[in-house]
Design a protein around this motif. Structure first.
Motif, mmCIF file in Angstrom:
data_model
loop_
_atom_site.group_PDB
_atom_site.id
_atom_site.type_symbol
_atom_site.label_atom_id
_atom_site.label_comp_id
_atom_site.label_asym_id
_atom_site.label_seq_id
_atom_site.Cartn_x
_atom_site.Cartn_y
_atom_site.Cartn_z
ATOM 1 N N GLN A 1 54.710 33.061 22.846
ATOM 2 C CA GLN A 1 54.579 33.614 24.196
ATOM 3 C C GLN A 1 53.611 34.790 24.274
ATOM 4 O O GLN A 1 52.764 34.823 25.169
ATOM 5 N N PRO A 2 53.655 35.757 23.362
ATOM 6 C CA PRO A 2 52.658 36.839 23.438
ATOM 7 C C PRO A 2 51.228 36.323 23.224
ATOM 8 O O PRO A 2 50.294 36.804 23.862
ATOM 9 N N ALA A 3 51.081 35.338 22.344
ATOM 10 C CA ALA A 3 49.744 34.784 22.109
ATOM 11 C C ALA A 3 49.230 34.093 23.363
ATOM 12 O O ALA A 3 48.059 34.239 23.728
ATOM 13 N N ILE A 4 50.083 33.360 24.039
ATOM 14 C CA ILE A 4 49.688 32.684 25.277
ATOM 15 C C ILE A 4 49.322 33.715 26.336
ATOM 16 O O ILE A 4 48.320 33.566 27.037
ATOM 17 N N ALA A 5 50.110 34.758 26.442
ATOM 18 C CA ALA A 5 49.815 35.810 27.424
ATOM 19 C C ALA A 5 48.479 36.482 27.103
ATOM 20 O O ALA A 5 47.679 36.751 28.006
ATOM 21 N N ARG A 6 48.221 36.729 25.821
ATOM 22 C CA ARG A 6 46.970 37.359 25.408
ATOM 23 C C ARG A 6 45.781 36.436 25.714
ATOM 24 O O ARG A 6 44.763 36.886 26.249
ATOM 25 N N ILE A 7 45.927 35.142 25.430
ATOM 26 C CA ILE A 7 44.850 34.185 25.700
ATOM 27 C C ILE A 7 44.603 34.082 27.203
ATOM 28 O O ILE A 7 43.448 34.041 27.648
ATOM 29 N N ALA A 8 45.677 34.048 27.980
ATOM 30 C CA ALA A 8 45.516 33.975 29.441
ATOM 31 C C ALA A 8 44.803 35.219 29.963
ATOM 32 O O ALA A 8 43.916 35.120 30.826
ATOM 33 N N SER A 9 45.143 36.371 29.432
ATOM 34 C CA SER A 9 44.494 37.615 29.852
ATOM 35 C C SER A 9 43.015 37.603 29.477
ATOM 36 O O SER A 9 42.164 38.010 30.273
ATOM 37 N N GLN A 10 42.702 37.121 28.273
ATOM 38 C CA GLN A 10 41.305 37.044 27.849
ATOM 39 C C GLN A 10 40.530 36.054 28.717
ATOM 40 O O GLN A 10 39.372 36.314 29.073
ATOM 41 N N ALA A 11 41.160 34.930 29.058
ATOM 42 C CA ALA A 11 40.494 33.939 29.910
ATOM 43 C C ALA A 11 40.230 34.520 31.298
ATOM 44 O O ALA A 11 39.156 34.315 31.870
ATOM 45 N N GLU A 12 41.190 35.250 31.824
ATOM 46 C CA GLU A 12 41.011 35.877 33.136
ATOM 47 C C GLU A 12 39.889 36.907 33.089
ATOM 48 O O GLU A 12 39.044 36.963 33.991
ATOM 49 N N SER A 13 39.848 37.699 32.031
ATOM 50 C CA SER A 13 38.801 38.701 31.878
ATOM 51 C C SER A 13 37.427 38.033 31.760
ATOM 52 O O SER A 13 36.455 38.477 32.383
ATOM 53 N N LEU A 14 37.353 36.963 30.992
ATOM 54 C CA LEU A 14 36.090 36.241 30.844
ATOM 55 C C LEU A 14 35.657 35.632 32.171
ATOM 56 O O LEU A 14 34.466 35.694 32.523
ATOM 57 N N ALA A 15 36.602 35.067 32.918
ATOM 58 C CA ALA A 15 36.275 34.493 34.232
ATOM 59 C C ALA A 15 35.762 35.581 35.171
ATOM 60 O O ALA A 15 34.794 35.374 35.908
ATOM 61 N N ARG A 16 36.404 36.744 35.151
ATOM 62 C CA ARG A 16 35.979 37.848 36.001
ATOM 63 C C ARG A 16 34.572 38.307 35.629
ATOM 64 O O ARG A 16 33.713 38.515 36.497
ATOM 65 N N LYS A 17 34.305 38.431 34.318
ATOM 66 C CA LYS A 17 32.973 38.845 33.866
ATOM 67 C C LYS A 17 31.927 37.805 34.251
ATOM 68 O O LYS A 17 30.811 38.158 34.657
ATOM 69 N N SER A 18 32.277 36.526 34.119
ATOM 70 C CA SER A 18 31.343 35.459 34.483
ATOM 71 C C SER A 18 31.036 35.493 35.970
ATOM 72 O O SER A 18 29.877 35.343 36.377
ATOM 73 N N LEU A 19 32.065 35.692 36.780
ATOM 74 C CA LEU A 19 31.864 35.768 38.223
ATOM 75 C C LEU A 19 30.973 36.959 38.582
ATOM 76 O O LEU A 19 30.064 36.832 39.414
ATOM 77 N N ASP A 20 31.207 38.086 37.934
ATOM 78 C CA ASP A 20 30.371 39.266 38.175
ATOM 79 C C ASP A 20 28.918 38.995 37.770
ATOM 80 O O ASP A 20 27.992 39.396 38.478
ATOM 81 N N ALA A 21 28.739 38.299 36.645
ATOM 82 C CA ALA A 21 27.379 37.986 36.192
ATOM 83 C C ALA A 21 26.686 37.048 37.177
ATOM 84 O O ALA A 21 25.494 37.210 37.471
ATOM 85 N N VAL A 22 27.428 36.061 37.699
ATOM 86 C CA VAL A 22 26.845 35.141 38.683
ATOM 87 C C VAL A 22 26.472 35.893 39.957
ATOM 88 O O VAL A 22 25.398 35.676 40.529
ATOM 89 N N LYS A 23 27.355 36.784 40.394
ATOM 90 C CA LYS A 23 27.046 37.582 41.587
ATOM 91 C C LYS A 23 25.799 38.423 41.365
ATOM 92 O O LYS A 23 24.913 38.477 42.227
ATOM 93 N N ASP A 24 25.720 39.093 40.212
ATOM 94 C CA ASP A 24 24.548 39.914 39.913
ATOM 95 C C ASP A 24 23.289 39.059 39.882
ATOM 96 O O ASP A 24 22.242 39.455 40.403
ATOM 97 N N GLY A 25 23.383 37.873 39.270
ATOM 98 C CA GLY A 25 22.236 36.972 39.216
ATOM 99 C C GLY A 25 21.810 36.529 40.608
ATOM 100 O O GLY A 25 20.610 36.469 40.907
ATOM 101 N N ALA A 26 22.786 36.228 41.451
ATOM 102 C CA ALA A 26 22.466 35.808 42.821
ATOM 103 C C ALA A 26 21.794 36.949 43.585
ATOM 104 O O ALA A 26 20.820 36.715 44.321
ATOM 105 N N TYR A 27 22.288 38.166 43.422
ATOM 106 C CA TYR A 27 21.664 39.314 44.081
ATOM 107 C C TYR A 27 20.223 39.499 43.591
ATOM 108 O O TYR A 27 19.317 39.758 44.381
ATOM 109 N N ASN A 28 20.025 39.359 42.285
ATOM 110 C CA ASN A 28 18.676 39.509 41.720
ATOM 111 C C ASN A 28 17.731 38.440 42.266
ATOM 112 O O ASN A 28 16.583 38.738 42.610
ATOM 113 N N VAL A 29 18.207 37.200 42.322
ATOM 114 C CA VAL A 29 17.368 36.115 42.853
ATOM 115 C C VAL A 29 17.031 36.375 44.317
ATOM 116 O O VAL A 29 15.887 36.187 44.746
#
Length: 132
Positions: free
Chosen positions: A55-83
């Motif tokens: 259970q802690p490992a699953i929670a940690r993986i879910a948190s990392q996946a959420e963080s990665l998704a958030r970073k990816s979304l921010d990167a896409v937004k920044d890229g769209a603004y730059n374009v």
């Protein structure tokens, strides 16, 4: 001096043997039940331990996946603004160039259009030849 036990009648001997066999069978069944219950308790404990570890490992993986998704979304937004900014800048530069050099702009546009038409004509011709 020999002590002789009195002999029981055959029926009583068979009954006693049957009673002993039944008692031995009951003892074997009870032992089997205890062993099976101990094994089930051990398996249940192992499952609880595994669940507690997973259970802690699953929670940690879910948190990392959420963080990665958030970073990816921010990167896409920044890229769209730059374009968008680059497109706006390019549009401004183009408008300024057309205002400053209208004849050159028209000649460049005509040459670009002619080149695109020639390219399209070649593609269509090649496509018609390959269909035959």
């Amino acid at each position: 001096m020999s002590l002789n036990k009195p002999q029981l009648p055959a029926e009583d001997q068979v009954g006693a043997a049957a009673d002993r066999a039944a008692e031995a069978a009951d003892a074997a069944v009870n032992t089997s039940r205890r062993v099976a219950n101990d094994a089930l308790d051990h398996v249940e404990s192992a499952i609880h331990t595994a669940r507690a570890n997973v259970q802690p490992a699953i929670a940690r993986i879910a948190s990392q996946a959420e963080s990665l998704a958030r970073k990816s979304l921010d990167a896409v937004k920044d890229g769209a603004y730059n374009v968008r900014d680059r497109a706006n800048n390019l549009g401004d530069v183009t408008v300024r160039y057309v205002k400053e050099e209208p004849v050159k702009a028209v000649l460049i546009a005509a040459a670009t259009g002619a080149a695109l038409m020639a390219l399209l004509s070649l593609v269509n011709s090649a496509r018609r030849n390959s269909d035959r």
